[in-house]
Design a protein around this motif. Structure first.
Motif, mmCIF file in Angstrom:
data_model
loop_
_atom_site.group_PDB
_atom_site.id
_atom_site.type_symbol
_atom_site.label_atom_id
_atom_site.label_comp_id
_atom_site.label_asym_id
_atom_site.label_seq_id
_atom_site.Cartn_x
_atom_site.Cartn_y
_atom_site.Cartn_z
ATOM 1 N N THR A 111 0.829 -1.197 0.000
ATOM 2 C CA THR A 111 0.000 0.000 0.000
ATOM 3 C C THR A 111 0.859 1.241 0.000
ATOM 4 O O THR A 111 2.016 1.227 0.408
ATOM 5 C CB THR A 111 -0.895 0.035 1.253
ATOM 6 O OG1 THR A 111 -0.052 0.221 2.382
ATOM 7 C CG2 THR A 111 -1.663 -1.255 1.413
ATOM 8 N N SER A 112 0.238 2.339 -0.427
ATOM 9 C CA SER A 112 0.981 3.593 -0.480
ATOM 10 C C SER A 112 1.383 4.055 0.904
ATOM 11 O O SER A 112 2.377 4.723 1.082
ATOM 12 C CB SER A 112 0.133 4.674 -1.155
ATOM 13 O OG SER A 112 -1.082 4.866 -0.450
ATOM 14 N N THR A 113 0.600 3.648 1.928
ATOM 15 C CA THR A 113 0.950 4.025 3.297
ATOM 16 C C THR A 113 2.302 3.451 3.683
ATOM 17 O O THR A 113 3.152 4.123 4.244
ATOM 18 C CB THR A 113 -0.117 3.499 4.271
ATOM 19 O OG1 THR A 113 -1.382 4.056 3.887
ATOM 20 C CG2 THR A 113 0.211 3.901 5.693
ATOM 21 N N SER B 42 8.133 4.139 4.690
ATOM 22 C CA SER B 42 9.482 3.630 4.525
ATOM 23 C C SER B 42 10.397 4.606 3.803
ATOM 24 O O SER B 42 11.575 4.660 4.059
ATOM 25 C CB SER B 42 9.435 2.313 3.748
ATOM 26 O OG SER B 42 8.665 1.372 4.447
ATOM 27 N N THR B 43 9.826 5.366 2.854
ATOM 28 C CA THR B 43 10.681 6.216 2.049
ATOM 29 C C THR B 43 10.846 7.601 2.627
ATOM 30 O O THR B 43 11.699 8.352 2.198
ATOM 31 C CB THR B 43 10.110 6.347 0.631
ATOM 32 O OG1 THR B 43 8.780 6.876 0.720
ATOM 33 C CG2 THR B 43 10.069 5.007 -0.072
ATOM 34 N N ALA B 44 10.022 7.924 3.629
ATOM 35 C CA ALA B 44 10.099 9.267 4.178
ATOM 36 C C ALA B 44 11.168 9.400 5.234
ATOM 37 O O ALA B 44 11.224 10.343 5.955
ATOM 38 C CB ALA B 44 8.751 9.652 4.772
ATOM 39 N N VAL B 45 12.006 8.356 5.352
ATOM 40 C CA VAL B 45 12.985 8.321 6.419
ATOM 41 C C VAL B 45 14.239 9.132 6.108
ATOM 42 O O VAL B 45 14.559 9.354 4.973
ATOM 43 C CB VAL B 45 13.334 6.864 6.699
ATOM 44 C CG1 VAL B 45 12.610 6.391 7.867
ATOM 45 C CG2 VAL B 45 13.013 6.016 5.526
ATOM 46 N N THR B 46 14.979 9.563 7.147
ATOM 47 C CA THR B 46 16.097 10.479 6.920
ATOM 48 C C THR B 46 17.373 9.996 7.575
ATOM 49 O O THR B 46 17.321 9.313 8.579
ATOM 50 C CB THR B 46 15.761 11.855 7.489
ATOM 51 O OG1 THR B 46 15.650 11.716 8.880
ATOM 52 C CG2 THR B 46 14.495 12.423 6.943
ATOM 53 N N ALA C 216 12.600 -11.811 4.347
ATOM 54 C CA ALA C 216 13.007 -11.789 2.946
ATOM 55 C C ALA C 216 11.894 -11.264 2.048
ATOM 56 O O ALA C 216 12.131 -10.445 1.149
ATOM 57 C CB ALA C 216 13.431 -13.186 2.497
ATOM 58 N N GLY C 217 10.662 -11.710 2.288
ATOM 59 C CA GLY C 217 9.549 -11.259 1.470
ATOM 60 C C GLY C 217 9.294 -9.768 1.598
ATOM 61 O O GLY C 217 9.048 -9.065 0.603
ATOM 62 N N ILE C 218 9.361 -9.261 2.831
ATOM 63 C CA ILE C 218 9.137 -7.830 3.045
ATOM 64 C C ILE C 218 10.286 -7.021 2.457
ATOM 65 O O ILE C 218 10.075 -5.964 1.849
ATOM 66 C CB ILE C 218 8.953 -7.538 4.547
ATOM 67 C CG1 ILE C 218 7.686 -8.235 5.074
ATOM 68 C CG2 ILE C 218 8.871 -6.040 4.803
ATOM 69 C CD1 ILE C 218 7.478 -8.097 6.565
ATOM 70 N N ALA C 219 11.523 -7.521 2.623
ATOM 71 C CA ALA C 219 12.669 -6.813 2.048
ATOM 72 C C ALA C 219 12.572 -6.762 0.522
ATOM 73 O O ALA C 219 12.898 -5.736 -0.100
ATOM 74 C CB ALA C 219 13.965 -7.485 2.483
ATOM 75 N N ASP C 220 12.106 -7.849 -0.102
ATOM 76 C CA ASP C 220 11.916 -7.840 -1.554
ATOM 77 C C ASP C 220 10.872 -6.814 -1.966
ATOM 78 O O ASP C 220 11.016 -6.117 -2.986
ATOM 79 C CB ASP C 220 11.494 -9.230 -2.036
ATOM 80 C CG ASP C 220 12.675 -10.196 -2.134
ATOM 81 O OD1 ASP C 220 13.829 -9.728 -2.163
ATOM 82 O OD2 ASP C 220 12.428 -11.424 -2.178
ATOM 83 N N THR C 221 9.799 -6.711 -1.182
ATOM 84 C CA THR C 221 8.772 -5.721 -1.481
ATOM 85 C C THR C 221 9.330 -4.310 -1.361
ATOM 86 O O THR C 221 9.054 -3.438 -2.199
ATOM 87 C CB THR C 221 7.571 -5.903 -0.537
ATOM 88 O OG1 THR C 221 7.046 -7.213 -0.694
ATOM 89 C CG2 THR C 221 6.488 -4.883 -0.834
ATOM 90 N N ALA D 44 11.278 -3.640 -4.406
ATOM 91 C CA ALA D 44 10.409 -3.376 -5.556
ATOM 92 C C ALA D 44 9.839 -1.967 -5.507
ATOM 93 O O ALA D 44 9.570 -1.356 -6.546
ATOM 94 C CB ALA D 44 9.285 -4.404 -5.594
ATOM 95 N N GLN D 45 9.668 -1.434 -4.295
ATOM 96 C CA GLN D 45 9.139 -0.080 -4.131
ATOM 97 C C GLN D 45 10.234 0.980 -4.216
ATOM 98 O O GLN D 45 9.936 2.172 -4.140
ATOM 99 C CB GLN D 45 8.425 0.037 -2.776
ATOM 100 C CG GLN D 45 7.182 -0.843 -2.684
ATOM 101 C CD GLN D 45 6.636 -0.908 -1.270
ATOM 102 O OE1 GLN D 45 7.318 -0.534 -0.314
ATOM 103 N NE2 GLN D 45 5.415 -1.383 -1.133
#
Length: 888
Positions: free
Chosen positions: A141-143, A148-152, A541-546, A549-550
């Motif tokens: 999901t976009s959430t 995850s990407t808003a981190v600094t 592993a599955g979450i890290a792959d996701t 991918a993001q």
């Protein structure tokens, strides 16, 4: 004050006094450590303390779950002090965790056992799923992406340092390595140093109380220090460079230590023990965050050559071994649980007190009576605002007989420290407190405890009640009934309360909304490899792959890497309260009055709200969420305010579903029997903004919904909630009577979380004979009662969950009752409710059927958190509806 013949005494339960059992100190505890405890009057450990110490010393992870004031802290302080005192020879690391024989005792009892053996007792404050059994949806999901990407923060460690993580094992203290990296060099250079230990507490105050207990031991060369948000730069540098026993909290580890781990190499490379005090508080989403932080800590310790033992303590926990496995990611076979309490305790009378009026008003009178009789007493009150009122009322009633104050979250640090000090020294005779005090300070020697309203779980009740009689003297505990379904149920069935086990602590360490961002933070600390699944579990592993991918991580042959310039840990809010707190500022002086969580500010300090703080009443002038500021002025208008809100819900996906209740034994789609049922009288039309009455209405005024089949189904899955505060009620401050309702529009809030729901098909609705108005009141009332009773089965309280009810929901095609978690991504409570649904909803039906009120009351269908001010509730219709849903 208290007579057992008083009509308000619903039940009296006497917990008899018990004697303690001591043993000699283990051989490996140095003489000066033994002498230090003897100086505090502790001549020998209790048997359960020694059992825990021996397991810890043998290298086993330990869950110590014994009663309040049973001396849990001694069980870890003895091995911690032995390993971290600088002037003692450093012993060999615990080594292989294969169990092995415990070190034999030698006769080292020092003098008589003092009656104040509990001076170093652990301080208390909140169906477990193991990490191998828990699964979660992929982070798509976009959430999750935004989180995850808003981190600094700065990019991290080199791959050469990372590769050592695969070379470090738990089988030996020193592992041969093919080449020497910087991390290995730091670890090897420190091999002969004194060991270090980390103590994690859920609050800063608890860590400071632990510091006081350590200083009382007076051990030479023991470098104990706190590390928290109040520590200045010099104190942080001292902890980093010299501290051997560092007392901190999960927040500091997450935001400061782990992202900057190279500077903490000395501490991490010598880390012998990790202490998780009050571990039952790590539940739900917060527990999942703490689990990820502890796993990141253990991974970095291994990177620097350490393999720390984890020690978890709690006075009230069920399924302890599983909880420690979930919290720390350790192997179940390496966990030892110690649950038999061998410490002494005075007699305690637990009184179930049925008040004649309001429960908080009655608690204020009991508090005043106890203080007047010379009993130092704490009254635990459910809300911050009411704690203030109870303290003021009790002080007025007690007069000069003793000093009574309030204590709650939101106070400034200097105010909290003063109240804690005065309570410990006896200058403060009575306190009306929220559980901020329960978590904040070691309260010794209380003569009485008043619990105003069942606190939501048996675990919380026994934590609070355990504060009484802590010096071995007799004590009183009052549980004052509140008008809600759970209190009414327990007062009608006291054996369920007194004989039942405490609830299982629920957390989901594989929650992808939590674990995903933490894997990004871990990858910044040191690149993730497949071997790190031993810390983060099989979902890693599955979450890290996701995440790869993001675009959050970059996947290479060796593992997953963080390549962004931001700091990953900064934007992970582990407590769910928002990045910043809202400052509450006095308009006339500019003084900071208190703080409020961002997520609840529009409910607590909206414009024209009445805000209570330390006995003073304030009126809110403005709320500026952009600048995190609320402006207030002193005023006591004679009323309180209660927000009114709306809530919409959307089903995002269904993870599981099954037939429910009477239909649980037949396949979906098979016709169910129907039977006539006369209509129930109604008072009039309904206009509830939260209850959707869309659908076709037949000539009798009944709902005609069309679903996929006529099977009653229970489901669980992901939902999106959209809520908004649309006004507030003014209530008389003395009687609680509603004066009026004022419209107001605050910003919308969206939340994606987990829920369970019951889909009620048209055939069942027809069988009940309910009209559209009655059905709307039925699902609303059943929702309220069920929310109030879920804590009977799951370690949550009603404020951790919420509900939405509708006579027709477009995503289910039928009348539906939703019960959802209150945290983003879910906290596991709704999923657990799905698993035990039949028992839970049977108890809901019983409460509706046995409550003696005519039309519904707080003991059955009325809720203190209803967004519609408890309008449009139909108790009798709810009873009829559940009668048709549940087995006969």
């Amino acid at each position: 004050m208290f007579q057992s013949t008083d009509a308000r005494v619903s039940h009296l339960h006497r917990i008899p006094a018990r004697d303690g059992r001591t043993v000699s100190w283990p051989d490996w505890v140095p003489d000066d450590v033994v002498a230090a405890f003897a100086g505090l009057g502790i001549g020998a450990p209790w048997e359960h303390q020694a059992t825990a110490m021996e397991a810890v010393h043998a290298g086993r992870h330990v869950l110590l779950s014994t009663g309040t004031a049973s001396g849990k802290s001694l069980a870890y302080l003895a091995p911690v002090a032995t390993a971290t005192t600088s002037d003692l020879p450093r012993e060999a690391p615990p080594g292989v965790r294969s169990g092995g024989d415990a070190t034999p005792h030698r006769d080292r009892t020092v003098g008589p056992i003092a009656p104040h053996h509990d001076r170093l007792a652990a301080v208390t404050g909140p169906a477990v799923t193991t990490s191998t059994a828990v699964t979660g949806p992929a982070v798509t999901t976009s959430t999750a992406v935004t989180t995850s990407t808003a981190v600094t923060g700065p990019a991290v460690t080199t791959s050469t340092a990372v590769t050592t993580s695969t070379a470090v094992t738990t089988d030996t203290a020193v592992v041969p390595r093919p080449r020497l990296t910087a991390a290995q060099l730091r670890a090897d250079l420190g091999a002969g140093r004194t060991g270090t230990a980390l103590y994690l507490a859920p609050t800063k105050a608890l860590a400071h109380d632990q510091l006081r207990a350590c200083r009382e031991l007076g051990l030479d060369g023991w470098r104990v220090t706190t590390l928290d948000g109040d520590s200045d730069d010099a104190e942080r540098a001292w902890a980093r460079d010299f501290g051997t026993y560092v007392l901190t909290n999960p927040d500091m580890l997450h935001y400061s230590v782990l992202p900057d781990h190279a500077r903490w190499a000395r501490l991490l490379g010598s880390l012998r023990y990790i202490v998780l005090d009050e571990c039952h508080r790590y539940r739900g989403v917060f527990g999942a965050h703490v689990s990820a932080i502890v796993r990141r800590l253990r991974r970095l310790a291994a990177l620097y050559g350490a393999d720390p033992v984890v020690i978890a303590t709690s006075a009230t926990v069920d399924g302890g071994a599983e909880l420690l496995v979930d919290l720390a990611g350790v192997a179940p076979e390496d966990v030892v649980t110690v649950t038999e309490d061998t410490s002494p305790h005075g007699q305690v009378d637990l009184v179930l007190w049925q008040p004649e009026g309001n429960h908080d008003t009655e608690s204020a009178h009991l508090l005043a009576d106890c203080v007047t009789e010379g009993r130092q007493t704490v009254a635990f009150i459910a809300s911050r605002a009411m704690a203030e009122r109870v303290a003021v009322t009790a002080q007025d009633l007690a007069g000069p007989a003793g000093r009574i104050d309030a204590y709650r979250a939101g106070y400034l640090p200097q105010d909290r420290r003063r109240l804690e000090r005065d309570l410990q020294t006896g200058q403060l005779h009575g306190v009306a407190a929220t559980n901020a005090l329960e978590l904040g300070v070691d309260i010794a020697g209380l003569d009485a405890v008043i619990v105003s309203g069942y606190p939501g779980t048996r675990a919380a009740l026994w934590q609070q009640a355990g504060r009484a009689g802590r010096r071995g003297s007799d004590a009183l505990v009052f549980l004052v009934a509140r008008e809600n379904p759970l209190d009414a149920y327990f007062f009608a069935h006291p054996e369920e309360l007194l004989d039942g086990s405490v609830e299982r602590t629920v957390l989901d360490p594989a929650n992808p909304y939590v674990l995903g961002p933490h894997l990004a933070a871990a990858a910044q600390e040191a690149a993730l490899t497949a071997a790190d699944a031993r810390f983060f579990g099989p979902a890693m592993a599955g979450i890290a792959d996701t995440l790869a991918a993001q675009g959050v991580l970059r996947k290479r042959r060796a593992g997953w890497y963080w390549t962004r310039p931001e700091r990953a840990a900064t934007m992970i809010d582990i407590r769910g309260g928002g990045a910043r707190a809202v400052d509450i500022v006095d308009r006339d002086t500019g003084r900071l009055v208190g703080v409020a969580d961002v997520g609840s500010a529009d409910r607590a300090v909206h414009p024209e709200a009445v805000y209570l703080h330390q006995g003073d009443s304030w009126m809110v002038d403005t709320l500026d969420l952009d600048n995190f500021e609320a402006i207030v002025h002193r005023d006591r208008p004679g009323y309180t305010t209660q927000p009114v809100s709306t809530m919409d819900i959307e089903v995002l996906d269904t993870a599981e579903s099954r037939p429910f209740g009477r239909d649980s034994g037949r396949p979906a789609g098979m016709a169910r029997p129907s039977g006539p049922s006369g209509p129930i009288p109604t008072d009039g039309p309904i206009a509830d903004g939260r209850i959707d009455t869309a659908g076709r209405i037949d000539t009798a005024g009944r709902i005609d919904t069309t679903g996929p089949d006529d099977t009653v189904e229970i489901c669980r899955g992901s939902v999106r909630l959209t809520g908004q505060v649309i006004g507030y009620l003014r209530r008389d401050e003395l009687t609680g009577e509603v004066w009026d309702r004022t419209p107001m529009v605050m910003p919308e809030h969206a939340l994606e979380t987990q829920a369970m729901w019951i889909r009620i098909p048209e055939s069942v609705v027809r069988a009940t004979g309910l009209t559209q108005v009655q059905l709307a009141g039925a699902v609303h009332a059943a929702e309220h009662t069920a929310i109030g009773l879920l804590p009977l089965f799951v370690s949550c309280d009603r404020w951790d969950i919420g509900g939405v009810s509708t006579v027709f929901h477009p995503d289910t095609g039928a009348a539906t009752i939703f019960i959802h978690d209150g945290q983003s991504g879910g906290s596991g409570y709704a999923a657990q409710g799905y698993r035990i649904a039949e028992r839970w909803w049977q108890a809901t039906y019983e409460r509706l059927s046995t409550c003696g009120c005519a039309d519904g009351c707080p003991r059955c269908v009325q809720s203190p958190k209803c967004g519609n001010a408890n309008q449009f509730l139909d108790k009798d219709a709810a009873r009829v509806l559940l009668q048709h849903l549940l087995p006969a």
